[in-house]
Design a protein around this motif. Sequence first.
Motif, PDB file in Angstrom:
ATOM      1  N   ASP A  37       0.829  -1.211   0.000  1.00  0.00           N
ATOM      2  CA  ASP A  37       0.000   0.000   0.000  1.00  0.00           C
ATOM      3  C   ASP A  37       0.862   1.260   0.000  1.00  0.00           C
ATOM      4  OD1 ASP A  37      -2.405  -1.339  -0.058  1.00  0.00           O
ATOM      5  OD2 ASP A  37      -2.662  -1.324   2.119  1.00  0.00           O
ATOM      6  N   ASP A  41      -2.889   4.815  -2.331  1.00  0.00           N
ATOM      7  CA  ASP A  41      -3.935   3.871  -1.935  1.00  0.00           C
ATOM      8  C   ASP A  41      -4.741   4.424  -0.758  1.00  0.00           C
ATOM      9  OD1 ASP A  41      -3.417   1.576  -3.716  1.00  0.00           O
ATOM     10  OD2 ASP A  41      -1.518   1.436  -2.626  1.00  0.00           O
ATOM     11  N   TRP A  44      -6.917   7.306  -2.028  1.00  0.00           N
ATOM     12  CA  TRP A  44      -8.013   6.782  -2.847  1.00  0.00           C
ATOM     13  C   TRP A  44      -9.117   6.229  -1.950  1.00  0.00           C
ATOM     14  CZ3 TRP A  44     -10.595   2.207  -3.328  1.00  0.00           C
ATOM     15  CH2 TRP A  44     -11.412   2.057  -4.447  1.00  0.00           C
ATOM     16  N   SER A 146      -8.402  -1.210  -2.471  1.00  0.00           N
ATOM     17  CA  SER A 146      -7.795  -0.208  -3.345  1.00  0.00           C
ATOM     18  C   SER A 146      -7.411  -0.870  -4.665  1.00  0.00           C
ATOM     19  CB  SER A 146      -6.584   0.441  -2.677  1.00  0.00           C
ATOM     20  OG  SER A 146      -5.631  -0.521  -2.300  1.00  0.00           O
ATOM     21  N   THR A 148      -5.516  -2.250  -7.883  1.00  0.00           N
ATOM     22  CA  THR A 148      -4.159  -2.746  -8.103  1.00  0.00           C
ATOM     23  C   THR A 148      -3.446  -1.813  -9.074  1.00  0.00           C
ATOM     24  OG1 THR A 148      -4.809  -4.107  -9.977  1.00  0.00           O
ATOM     25  CG2 THR A 148      -4.919  -5.137  -7.791  1.00  0.00           C
ATOM     26  N   LYS A 152      -5.075   0.967 -12.068  1.00  0.00           N
ATOM     27  CA  LYS A 152      -4.936   2.422 -11.943  1.00  0.00           C
ATOM     28  C   LYS A 152      -4.688   3.073 -13.277  1.00  0.00           C
ATOM     29  CE  LYS A 152      -3.423   2.322  -7.204  1.00  0.00           C
ATOM     30  NZ  LYS A 152      -2.371   2.539  -6.264  1.00  0.00           N
TER      31      LYS A 152
END
Length: 152
Positions: A37, A41, A44, A146, A148, A152
Amino acid sequence: MRVLVQRVAHASVVVAGETIGKISRGLLLLVGVTHTDSQNDLEWMAKKILKLRIFEDDEGKMNRSVEDVGGAILAVSQFTLYGDARKGNRPSFLEAARPEQAQASYQDFVKMLKLLGSVPVETGQFAAHMEVSLLNDGPVTLMLESPTKEEK
């Protein structure tokens, strides 16, 4: 990062017989951190939770966020969200972040919720044995993860 989100009528966390966090209407967050992380992350996830529309509007549709309804957040660290029990009978926690990283990430996540949001944020106590009580509202329970790097 994984967060189990529960819409609650109220929730509290007790450590050693003392209530250290308590909310009325809002969200109980069980927060798990993995070793990959990043700050992105955490940000987000904080933004997603603050804007997540899981409270009912006047027509009974889930169309309002915790901010829209003037709710609160209780965030509790929970490394067991990264437990893997696919093999054997004892879960493996290899995917959970080491305690030092997890504590820093959890604290940063809570700071982001407070900075980006307009609702009160209460917490549990990292690495403590906690008694978490809640009254589910709905019930409404979601598992958020979150994205991966590929997503993204």
